[in-house]
Design an enzyme around this catalytic site. Structure first.
Site, PDB file in Angstrom:
ATOM      1  N   SER A 147      28.132  20.375  10.496  1.00  0.00           N
ATOM      2  CA  SER A 147      29.404  19.851  11.000  1.00  0.00           C
ATOM      3  C   SER A 147      30.349  19.665   9.828  1.00  0.00           C
ATOM      4  CB  SER A 147      29.194  18.503  11.707  1.00  0.00           C
ATOM      5  OG  SER A 147      30.432  17.855  11.950  1.00  0.00           O
ATOM      6  N   TYR A 160      25.162  10.269  11.425  1.00  0.00           N
ATOM      7  CA  TYR A 160      25.239  11.661  11.866  1.00  0.00           C
ATOM      8  C   TYR A 160      25.757  12.550  10.734  1.00  0.00           C
ATOM      9  CZ  TYR A 160      26.926  15.687  14.618  1.00  0.00           C
ATOM     10  OH  TYR A 160      27.176  16.949  15.105  1.00  0.00           O
TER      11      TYR A 160
END
Length: 256
Positions: A147, A160
């Site tokens: 990401s 995350y």
């Protein structure tokens, strides 16, 4: 994309973990459109059935299996199915969780463990367990899904973001160790993509507008934007690329 002009993946066998919706689904669909036999999976049978139904209705060659990526017996079932098909050429690790929203040092230990169990440990184990099948085919491709927050962390996704940064290192280390075996290992780092996973940001007006202000293209991505990149990375067109991460974030700030 209304029509795929190339069938770069004819004869290939692919496994896409976490692929019954969103980016994973788009990747699996693109692989099948380019000629691959694709095994799709997710934790819920109803999601698997729905995805298989949609893809087979398009005439695409897919098989669906329930797979909780943290369960060894589920992972084995997926690779046993690939073995029946003839082996494995392409492996994409897309499964991920983000059970908490908040700053990294506010994360509970149990939440931290869950994030790393799924986002990092399971990705490592799937790659490790799929590798013998790829070797048997004489080479192939592994793609990890990271990401943009791996490069530019945000407070509402602290743990995350750290887990996605770990995948950058896993990509580099695996790529170096497999480079002489005709196996490429690469990574894709999407920005904000319109999926259920990100809908709190993309569909909440106040957050959406501030997020869009950080994206020079002034739009969120769609899953197909990412699928095309992954299809390129696993094709012969990318045979001299390994150990790299492609950021697809509409120009959002990430790195120099």
């Amino acid at each position: 994309m209304s029509q795929i002009s190339k069938r770069r993946l004819d004869g290939k066998i692919a496994v896409v973990a976490g692929s019954t919706m969103g980016i994973g689904y788009a990747v699996a669909r693109r692989f099948a459109q380019e000629g691959a036999k694709v095994i799709i999976s997710s934790r819920k049978q109803c999601n698997v059935d729905a995805a298989v139904s949609k893809l087979t209705a398009e005439g695409l060659n897919v098989i669906g299996l329930v797979c909780h990526v943290a369960k060894a017996e589920d992972r084995k079932r997926v690779f046993d199915e690939a073995d029946k098909l003839g082996g494995l050429d392409i492996l994409v690790l897309n499964a991920a969780v983000n059970p908490m929203a908040g700053m990294v040092l506010d994360c509970d230990e149990s939440e931290w463990d869950k994030v790393f169990e799924i986002n990092v440990k399971a990705a490592f184990l799937i790659a490790k367990e799929g590798l013998p099948l790829i070797r048997r085919r004489g080479g192939g491709s592994i793609v990890f899904m990271s990401s943009v927050v791996a490069f530019h962390p945000v407070n509402f996704a602290g743990a995350y973001a750290v887990s996605k940064t770990a995948l950058l290192g896993l990509t580099k280390a695996a790529a170096v160790s497999l480079a002489t075996e005709n196996i490429t290992v690469n990574c894709v780092a999407p920005g904000l993509v319109k999926t259920r996973f990100a809908e709190y940001i993309t569909e909440t007006e106040a957050i959406r507008d501030s997020a869009l202000a950080l994206i020079p293209m002034n739009r969120f991505g769609i899953p197909e934007d990412i699928a095309g990149i992954v299809a390129f990375l696993v094709s012969e067109d990318a045979r001299y690329i390994t150990g790299e991460t492609i950021i697809a974030a509409g120009g959002a700030s990430s790195r120099l």
